[in-house]
Scaffold this motif. Structure first.
Motif, PDB file in Angstrom:
ATOM      1  N   GLU A  47      69.892  31.863 -20.112  1.00 27.83           N
ATOM      2  CA  GLU A  47      69.605  33.304 -20.143  1.00 27.83           C
ATOM      3  C   GLU A  47      70.315  34.028 -19.000  1.00 27.83           C
ATOM      4  OE1 GLU A  47      65.324  33.184 -20.148  1.00 27.83           O
ATOM      5  OE2 GLU A  47      65.254  33.156 -22.361  1.00 27.83           O
ATOM      6  N   ASN A  48      70.388  33.397 -17.830  1.00 32.03           N
ATOM      7  CA  ASN A  48      71.085  34.013 -16.698  1.00 32.03           C
ATOM      8  C   ASN A  48      72.569  34.196 -16.991  1.00 32.03           C
ATOM      9  OD1 ASN A  48      68.754  34.229 -15.167  1.00 32.03           O
ATOM     10  ND2 ASN A  48      69.111  32.323 -14.057  1.00 32.03           N
ATOM     11  N   VAL A  49      73.170  33.260 -17.705  1.00 27.73           N
ATOM     12  CA  VAL A  49      74.572  33.409 -18.105  1.00 27.73           C
ATOM     13  C   VAL A  49      74.689  34.495 -19.162  1.00 27.73           C
ATOM     14  CG1 VAL A  49      76.545  32.275 -19.215  1.00 27.73           C
ATOM     15  CG2 VAL A  49      75.201  31.039 -17.488  1.00 27.73           C
ATOM     16  N   LEU A  50      73.829  34.469 -20.162  1.00 28.04           N
ATOM     17  CA  LEU A  50      73.884  35.470 -21.234  1.00 28.04           C
ATOM     18  C   LEU A  50      73.681  36.882 -20.698  1.00 28.04           C
ATOM     19  CD1 LEU A  50      71.901  33.583 -24.029  1.00 28.04           C
ATOM     20  CD2 LEU A  50      74.353  34.125 -24.036  1.00 28.04           C
ATOM     21  N   ASN A  51      72.835  37.021 -19.671  1.00 32.14           N
ATOM     22  CA  ASN A  51      72.546  38.337 -19.094  1.00 32.14           C
ATOM     23  C   ASN A  51      73.540  38.760 -18.019  1.00 32.14           C
ATOM     24  OD1 ASN A  51      70.270  38.585 -20.732  1.00 32.14           O
ATOM     25  ND2 ASN A  51      68.959  37.582 -19.233  1.00 32.14           N
ATOM     26  N   GLY A  52      74.522  37.904 -17.730  1.00 30.43           N
ATOM     27  CA  GLY A  52      75.549  38.248 -16.759  1.00 30.43           C
ATOM     28  C   GLY A  52      75.189  37.980 -15.302  1.00 30.43           C
ATOM     29  N   LEU A  53      74.032  37.390 -15.048  1.00 32.84           N
ATOM     30  CA  LEU A  53      73.657  37.055 -13.674  1.00 32.84           C
ATOM     31  C   LEU A  53      74.594  35.980 -13.113  1.00 32.84           C
ATOM     32  CD1 LEU A  53      71.651  37.590 -11.375  1.00 32.84           C
ATOM     33  CD2 LEU A  53      70.176  35.832 -12.358  1.00 32.84           C
ATOM     34  N   TYR A  54      74.956  34.994 -13.965  1.00 30.92           N
ATOM     35  CA  TYR A  54      75.947  33.976 -13.611  1.00 30.92           C
ATOM     36  C   TYR A  54      77.135  34.144 -14.549  1.00 30.92           C
ATOM     37  CZ  TYR A  54      71.826  31.344 -11.808  1.00 30.92           C
ATOM     38  OH  TYR A  54      70.686  30.943 -11.182  1.00 30.92           O
ATOM     39  N   GLN A  55      78.320  33.872 -14.029  1.00 30.02           N
ATOM     40  CA  GLN A  55      79.502  33.888 -14.897  1.00 30.02           C
ATOM     41  C   GLN A  55      79.472  32.678 -15.828  1.00 30.02           C
ATOM     42  OE1 GLN A  55      83.190  34.223 -12.824  1.00 30.02           O
ATOM     43  NE2 GLN A  55      84.416  33.901 -14.654  1.00 30.02           N
ATOM     44  N   ASP A  56      79.082  31.531 -15.267  1.00 28.84           N
ATOM     45  CA  ASP A  56      78.894  30.314 -16.049  1.00 28.84           C
ATOM     46  C   ASP A  56      77.956  29.410 -15.256  1.00 28.84           C
ATOM     47  OD1 ASP A  56      80.442  28.814 -14.126  1.00 28.84           O
ATOM     48  OD2 ASP A  56      82.264  29.411 -15.178  1.00 28.84           O
ATOM     49  N   PHE A  57      77.524  28.322 -15.880  1.00 29.97           N
ATOM     50  CA  PHE A  57      76.624  27.387 -15.208  1.00 29.97           C
ATOM     51  C   PHE A  57      76.823  26.015 -15.826  1.00 29.97           C
ATOM     52  CE2 PHE A  57      72.780  25.250 -13.901  1.00 29.97           C
ATOM     53  CZ  PHE A  57      72.590  25.744 -12.619  1.00 29.97           C
ATOM     54  N   LEU A  67      78.905  22.984 -19.898  1.00 27.42           N
ATOM     55  CA  LEU A  67      79.385  24.159 -19.196  1.00 27.42           C
ATOM     56  C   LEU A  67      78.984  25.350 -20.045  1.00 27.42           C
ATOM     57  CD1 LEU A  67      80.905  25.580 -16.926  1.00 27.42           C
ATOM     58  CD2 LEU A  67      83.022  25.213 -18.240  1.00 27.42           C
ATOM     59  N   ILE A  68      78.042  26.118 -19.529  1.00 30.79           N
ATOM     60  CA  ILE A  68      77.488  27.248 -20.266  1.00 30.79           C
ATOM     61  C   ILE A  68      78.275  28.498 -19.884  1.00 30.79           C
ATOM     62  CG2 ILE A  68      75.409  28.610 -20.703  1.00 30.79           C
ATOM     63  CD1 ILE A  68      73.905  26.046 -19.471  1.00 30.79           C
TER      64      ILE A  68
END
Length: 114
Positions: A47-57, A67-68
């Protein structure tokens, strides 16, 4: 869920998931999620990646890593002998698959009742 899936019990009566060929390696990652708390942790990362909080994880488990990214999640299988060693799935579908698995975790090691 865009992809078909089914649950089955292996010869040790452990609950497993079967996925279509094009994403079947994701089953090895999903089946390594052994608790609802871990599932929640990984779902939050997605969710953090989908919401733009992380670029990837990236998450590393026993035999696989993922690699998300916002659109796609790439799985690398570290111990398979046959190609492909990497496959991908839409990140939204990956999240949905983890939500489906999370609901089944309490049943994972229960013996099938006759």
């Amino acid at each position: 869920m865009k992809y078909a899936y089914e649950f089955y019990r292996d010869h040790l009566e452990i609950l497993r998931i079967k996925l279509p060929g094009e994403i079947e390696l994701f089953a090895d990652f999903i089946e390594d999620i052994s608790s609802e708390q871990k599932a929640d942790e990984y779902i939050t990362k997605v969710e953090n990646v989908l919401n733009g909080l992380y670029q990837d994880f990236e998450i590393h488990l026993n035999a696989t890593s993922v690699l998300i990214k916002k659109d796609m999640t790439i799985l690398e299988h570290l111990f398979t002998y046959e190609e492909p060693y990497e496959i991908e799935m839409e990140t939204e579908q990956f999240k949905e698959l983890m939500l489906i698995w999370k609901k089944k975790i309490p049943e994972r090691f229960k013996k099938k009742e006759n």
